[in-house]
Design an enzyme around this catalytic site. Structure first.
Site, PDB file in Angstrom:
ATOM      1  N   CYS A 243       0.845  -1.206   0.000  1.00 50.96           N
ATOM      2  CA  CYS A 243       0.000   0.000   0.000  1.00 50.96           C
ATOM      3  C   CYS A 243       0.872   1.244   0.000  1.00 50.96           C
ATOM      4  CB  CYS A 243      -0.893   0.020   1.229  1.00 50.96           C
ATOM      5  SG  CYS A 243      -2.106  -1.288   1.220  1.00 50.96           S
ATOM      6  N   CYS A 405      14.331   9.406  -6.556  1.00 50.30           N
ATOM      7  CA  CYS A 405      13.084   8.666  -6.304  1.00 50.30           C
ATOM      8  C   CYS A 405      12.688   8.896  -4.855  1.00 50.30           C
ATOM      9  CB  CYS A 405      13.247   7.185  -6.636  1.00 50.30           C
ATOM     10  SG  CYS A 405      14.278   6.322  -5.465  1.00 50.30           S
TER      11      CYS A 405
HETATM   12  N1  LIG Z   1       4.120 -10.494  11.417  1.00 50.92           N
HETATM   13  C1  LIG Z   1       3.367  -9.482  11.827  1.00 50.92           C
HETATM   14  N2  LIG Z   1       3.102  -9.312  13.139  1.00 50.92           N
HETATM   15  C2  LIG Z   1       2.337  -8.307  13.591  1.00 50.92           C
HETATM   16  N3  LIG Z   1       1.767  -7.398  12.755  1.00 50.92           N
HETATM   17  C3  LIG Z   1       1.996  -7.514  11.448  1.00 50.92           C
HETATM   18  C4  LIG Z   1       2.810  -8.543  10.901  1.00 50.92           C
HETATM   19  N4  LIG Z   1       2.870  -8.391   9.557  1.00 50.92           N
HETATM   20  C5  LIG Z   1       2.128  -7.302   9.269  1.00 50.92           C
HETATM   21  N5  LIG Z   1       1.609  -6.764  10.397  1.00 50.92           N
HETATM   22  C6  LIG Z   1       0.731  -5.580  10.501  1.00 50.92           C
HETATM   23  O1  LIG Z   1      -0.327  -5.735   9.567  1.00 50.92           O
HETATM   24  C7  LIG Z   1      -0.838  -4.441   9.260  1.00 50.92           C
HETATM   25  C8  LIG Z   1      -1.168  -4.396   7.789  1.00 50.92           C
HETATM   26  O2  LIG Z   1      -1.815  -3.180   7.559  1.00 50.92           O
HETATM   27  P1  LIG Z   1      -1.859  -2.455   6.160  1.00 50.92           P
HETATM   28  O3  LIG Z   1      -1.837  -3.465   5.085  1.00 50.92           O
HETATM   29  O4  LIG Z   1      -3.029  -1.548   6.182  1.00 50.92           O
HETATM   30  O5  LIG Z   1      -0.476  -1.675   6.029  1.00 50.92           O
HETATM   31  P2  LIG Z   1       0.339  -0.616   6.923  1.00 50.92           P
HETATM   32  O6  LIG Z   1       1.694  -1.189   7.115  1.00 50.92           O
HETATM   33  O7  LIG Z   1      -0.424  -0.242   8.151  1.00 50.92           O
HETATM   34  O8  LIG Z   1       0.346   0.693   6.020  1.00 50.92           O
HETATM   35  P3  LIG Z   1       1.280   1.206   4.824  1.00 50.92           P
HETATM   36  O9  LIG Z   1       1.599   0.010   3.948  1.00 50.92           O
HETATM   37  O10 LIG Z   1       0.442   2.226   4.134  1.00 50.92           O
HETATM   38  O11 LIG Z   1       2.497   1.780   5.473  1.00 50.92           O
HETATM   39  C9  LIG Z   1       0.214  -3.431   9.660  1.00 50.92           C
HETATM   40  O12 LIG Z   1      -0.265  -2.659  10.729  1.00 50.92           O
HETATM   41  C10 LIG Z   1       1.413  -4.287  10.076  1.00 50.92           C
HETATM   42  O13 LIG Z   1       2.140  -3.723  11.144  1.00 50.92           O
END
Ligand SMILES: Nc1ncnc2c1ncn2[C@@H]1O[C@H](COP(=O)(O)OP(=O)(O)OP(=O)(O)O)[C@@H](O)[C@H]1O
Length: 448
Positions: A243, A405
């Site tokens: 995202c 970039c």
């Molecule tokens: N292994 C994991 N353990 C705990 N949380 C996780 C893990 N992998 C991903 N996450 C969490 O899953 C969520 C996915 O949310 P989302 O896809 O909306 O992306 P984001 O990281 O919050 O936002 P962006 O990509 O815009 O920076 C995130 O808050 C991320 O921290």
């Protein structure tokens, strides 16, 4: 005139009185509700109706009315435990509806903190939660929605060392994460712990969801393919969108997260396999507003995770499996030698004394959001298109070419490609990209 003014004053007073009365009425209703709840907690008092208490019938009546849920289904929901991994774009809507539906216990895992760019879609977090732990912020919001359920925040990374122990306490896992290593881990985890998994994803204007590791009963084999059956080898890290790099329209994860909650409710109340997304994937396209369901490939009879010949009996290192670099390394690819790199502060000084050709290789949408003065936009994918020769000609005639970039990775890829055809070209890339520019040179420049 006086008469009119007096009348207006009286109307204002009456309005105020009415407002106070309405607030009193709401307070009385709230008290009545919590008193009736207090009566029931910890007792099997005679105000229980069937197997669920009066307050629960009143609270969940609109879903109990559905024949597929009914009183028995509500009972199951209230005694279920659901683990949501990720409190982001998918995890927020999924958990809102599960809390609303009265799931007995919700665990929510996230190691990250709330960023201002999350709030357009991560609906449990508000401006005042900025920089707070996402898991804690989500838990607080969920408790405000339903104080009758138990919510446990886990402010940690969900990883092989802790996943089995945590997941074993739950009846269902919901994958609301955004990265491939965690997807492989959750799929294996679901097979090892026999806890079914509802997996969702959303990017740009599209989203999808399916169920892995579904079993008719704990002793039966899982139905439908697991994530490894579908993707025995991980895609190259560079091919996976995010995202933050590709963007996402807020309502898209909103829709997918809500549907994950719906599948969770159906699964927990015991709907049949045929009614669930087992062996099928729902795909939503927000661009042309279509939903379609595709049949997934059958189970891989040689799957390392879920077949009779499975070799994976415990969780492994998924970062290695996906050949991921550590997050810090990800930020800086280090493709170019130091002689072809320039820091933000050096560039800023150099811009005052010399003419430069600044080539910004981000997408057009990113360039339109913010760019350095006098830079030209040449999105990276054009390096592989017909305008490449034109760019090479342009660069030949310039002594000071700087590739730019967002973070300093794509600019190195672009500069490296040009150096392969023009080894003596006077090319540099802006080290650390526009993030570094914003941090070292101009704090007014947006970091996104
Ligand atoms: N292994 C994991 N353990 C705990 N949380 C996780 C893990 N992998 C991903 N996450 C969490 O899953 C969520 C996915 O949310 P989302 O896809 O909306 O992306 P984001 O990281 O919050 O936002 P962006 O990509 O815009 O920076 C995130 O808050 C991320 O921290």
């Amino acid at each position: 005139m006086d008469l009119i003014q007096n009348l207006e004053l009286e109307i204002l007073e009456l309005r105020e009185m009415l407002k106070n009365k309405e607030e009193d009425l709401r307070e009385a209703k709230r008290n009545k509700f919590s008193k009736s709840y207090d009566n029931v907690i910890g007792t099997k008092s005679n105000i229980n109706i069937g197997n669920i208490p009066k307050w629960a019938i009143e609270r969940y009546s609109r879903q109990i009315l559905l024949p597929d849920i009914g009183v028995m289904g509500q009972e199951k929901l209230m005694s279920s435990k659901v683990l949501i991994v990720g409190a982001g774009g998918l995890g927020c809507p999924a958990s809102v509806y599960l809390a609303g539906a009265g799931i007995g216990e919700i665990g929510i895992v996230d190691y990250d903190t709330v960023d201002i760019s999350n709030i357009h879609r991560q609906i449990l977090h508000t401006e005042s939660d900025w920089c707070k732990s996402k898991a804690k912020s989500a838990a607080e919001s969920l408790r405000r929605i339903n104080s009758n359920i138990k919510v446990t925040p886990y402010t940690i990374e969900f990883k092989p060392e802790n996943a089995v122990q945590i997941a074993s306490n739950y009846d269902l896992i919901i994958d609301c994460t955004d990265n491939v290593p965690t997807r492989y881990m959750l799929s294996d985890l679901s097979i090892i712990t026999k806890v079914p998994l509802i997996s969702g994803s959303a990017l740009k204007m599209e989203g999808q969801l399916t169920i892995y590791g579904y079993r008719e009963s704990r002793n039966e084999k899982s139905s439908g393919p697991c994530y490894r059956c579908l993707f025995p080898t991980p895609p190259p890290a560079a091919a996976v969108g995010s995202c933050s790099a590709n963007g996402v329209a807020g309502p898209v994860p909103g829709a997918i997260g809500s549907l994950q909650a719906l599948e969770a409710i159906k699964l927990l109340v015991g709907r049949n396999r045929e009614n669930l997304l087992v062996g099928r994937m729902l795909i939503f396209d927000g661009e042309d507003m279509t939903f379609r369901t595709v049949k997934l490939r059958p189970k891989n009879p040689k799957c390392e995770s879920c077949s009779d010949h499975a070799t994976i009996k415990q969780l492994t290192n998924y970062e290695v499996l996906c050949k991921m670099q550590s997050k810090e390394k990800d930020l800086d690819l280090n493709i170019l030698p130091q002689s072809h790199r320039i820091s933000a502060t050096e560039l800023s000084k150099s811009l005052n004394t010399q003419r430069h050709l600044l080539i910004d290789v981000r997408s057009e949408a990113e360039y339109n959001m913010c760019h350095l003065e006098d830079s030209v936009n040449y999105p990276l994918e054009q390096l592989y298109g017909e305008k490449f020769d034109l760019l090479v000609e342009n660069i030949k005639n310039n002594d000071n070419v700087i590739f730019i970039c967002r973070r300093g990775n794509d600019s190195q890829i672009a500069a490296d490609k040009i150096l392969k055809v023009l080894p003596d070209a006077k090319i540099k890339d802006l080290s650390g990209g526009l993030h570094a520019w914003a941090e070292q040179v101009d704090r007014r420049f947006p970091i996104y």
